[in-house]
Design a protein around this motif. Structure first.
Motif, short mmCIF file in Angstrom:
data_model
loop_
_atom_site.label_atom_id
_atom_site.label_comp_id
_atom_site.label_asym_id
_atom_site.label_seq_id
_atom_site.Cartn_x
_atom_site.Cartn_y
_atom_site.Cartn_z
N ASP A 221 0.81 -1.23 0.00
CA ASP A 221 0.00 0.00 0.00
C ASP A 221 0.84 1.27 0.00
O ASP A 221 0.43 2.30 0.57
N LEU A 222 1.99 1.24 -0.65
CA LEU A 222 2.79 2.45 -0.81
C LEU A 222 2.21 3.28 -1.96
O LEU A 222 1.72 2.72 -2.94
N PRO A 223 2.27 4.61 -1.88
CA PRO A 223 1.86 5.43 -3.03
C PRO A 223 2.80 5.20 -4.21
O PRO A 223 3.96 4.79 -4.02
N PRO A 224 2.37 5.48 -5.45
CA PRO A 224 3.22 5.21 -6.62
C PRO A 224 4.59 5.86 -6.55
O PRO A 224 5.59 5.25 -6.95
N GLY A 225 4.68 7.09 -6.02
CA GLY A 225 5.98 7.75 -5.92
C GLY A 225 6.93 7.02 -4.99
O GLY A 225 8.11 6.83 -5.31
N ALA A 226 6.41 6.58 -3.85
CA ALA A 226 7.24 5.84 -2.90
C ALA A 226 7.62 4.48 -3.45
O ALA A 226 8.74 3.99 -3.26
N ALA A 227 6.67 3.83 -4.17
CA ALA A 227 6.98 2.53 -4.76
C ALA A 227 8.09 2.66 -5.80
O ALA A 227 9.00 1.83 -5.87
N GLY A 228 8.04 3.73 -6.60
CA GLY A 228 9.12 3.96 -7.56
C GLY A 228 10.44 4.26 -6.88
O GLY A 228 11.51 3.88 -7.36
N ALA A 229 10.38 4.92 -5.73
CA ALA A 229 11.61 5.24 -4.99
C ALA A 229 12.32 3.99 -4.51
O ALA A 229 13.53 4.01 -4.29
#
Length: 379
Positions: A221-229
């Protein structure tokens, strides 16, 4: 090196957006890696022979321009079929990258510094992961994922122009020409062991690269920006690990490093599985994959240059790279089936098993090398 594999990291970092906007399933996302690296694996032996004949500058300029075209087509993809075709084209620069860069190092760097310089060179791949996971992923959030991919394509063209103007032509041992003696298309001896090690290592690394961001977004459940990070964190850790471990890969120590680094990668895969219960562990796992698994590939390239037959650095590099790329083609589709079913835990267990297999191959080869060295000393 960053541009040669940038498409892989972009597809992984932008995976959540591609799944949503292009209606691409997790299994199809895995097929992009299979298509690209399957092409690279098939073409690598031929690519190595081409590099040995035409020289490193022409090969490097060609791979940068091919990368630019592939990225531009990915950015224009209207659906899954076009995307897969564009990714297949991106396999061509991957087939040229290690032979061309390794040949350049052998031609211009003294032996004592080749390990350290190879670490810098191999860290370029992880620089691509960092670029995909942070600045390009951020650009995708602001202007859309297509704009991010087209920006990468433009940067590849600029780099190709620089390479054409700045890099020296082939001279001396790097001059184009036919290597002496027959050129094998199948790996032998140490190169065969390194190819087998790279096959298993590639299976695991490709699954992590392709599905880490999707795992973070869909399971943790990470936001897309954090998942990309997460991909960017893996990239930074891989840069640090490749620099450090390649510098440590002296001729006496290098044969043991692949096996032990693969053992560390097993722990990293288990941390990814444990992150389902404690999400914060996913960041530590991303660091561990970079420090151990990704770094093991750089050490294998150091070993290739230490063992390459005279005049065949490009071909030997290509044969080991073919094993690595074959792993990249085989790993993600199987993981994708498990991801489609929501069984990420089983997926990470599979990755741990692949790294364990690489560890067994690496340590077995190191023991054989030590035995061969003792017998040679006694003779």
């Amino acid at each position: 090196m960053a541009f040669s594999m940038l498409q892989l990291f972009l597809l992984g970092a932008l995976g959540p957006r591609l799944v949503d906007e292009l209606d691409v399933s997790p299994t199809t996302l895995g097929l992009t890696t299979t298509i690209g690296f399957g092409t690279a694996a098939v073409l690598s032996p031929v690519g190595g022979r081409i590099v040995d004949r035409v020289g490193q500058r022409r090969a490097l300029v060609a791979l940068l321009l091919l990368s630019a075209v592939a990225l531009a087509l990915i950015g224009a993809a209207p659906g899954a079929g076009f995307l897969l075709a564009a990714v297949a084209l991106g396999g061509l620069p991957q087939a040229l990258a290690n032979p061309a860069t390794n040949k350049a190092i052998l031609a211009s760097v003294e032996p004592a510094r080749r390990g350290a310089v190879t670490g810098v060179k191999q860290s370029g791949v992880q620089l691509g992961a960092f670029a995909a996971g942070l600045p390009l992923a951020a650009l995708a959030g602001w202007f859309g994922w297509r704009a991010a991919v087209w920006t990468a394509a433009f940067a590849a063209v600029v780099t190709a122009v620089w390479a054409l103007r700045a890099l020296p032509g082939a001279t001396g041992s790097a001059a184009p020409g036919r290597p002496a003696g027959p050129v094998p298309l199948l790996p032998r001896g140490a190169i065969a062991w390194l190819a087998a090690f790279s096959l298993l290592l590639g299976c695991g690394i490709a699954s992590v690269n392709t599905y880490l961001a999707l795992y973070g977004a869909h399971r943790l459940d990470l936001p897309p920006g954090a998942a990309g990070a997460l991909v960017a964190v893996l990239g930074v850790a891989g840069i640090a690990g490749r620099l450090a471990w390649s510098r440590a890969a002296t001729p006496g120590r290098a044969p043991w490093l692949p096996g032990w680094l693969a053992a560390g990668a097993v722990g990293a895969a288990l941390l990814l599985a444990a992150a389902a219960a404690a999400a914060a562990l996913v960041w530590l796992a991303a660091v561990a994959v970079g420090v151990f698994a990704v770094s093991a590939n750089a050490v294998s390239m150091v070993l290739v240059m230490q063992r390459a037959a005279p005049g065949r650095a490009g071909q030997d590099s290509a044969l080991v790279s073919a094993g690595f790329f074959a792993g990249f083609a085989l790993g993600p589709p199987v993981f994708g089936v498990l991801a489609d079913a929501g069984r990420y835990g089983w997926g990470w267990a599979l990755v741990a098993a692949e790294f364990a297999g690489a560890c067994a191959v690496g340590l077995t080869w190191a023991v054989r090398e030590r035995g061969a060295g003792r017998r040679a000393g006694e003779a």
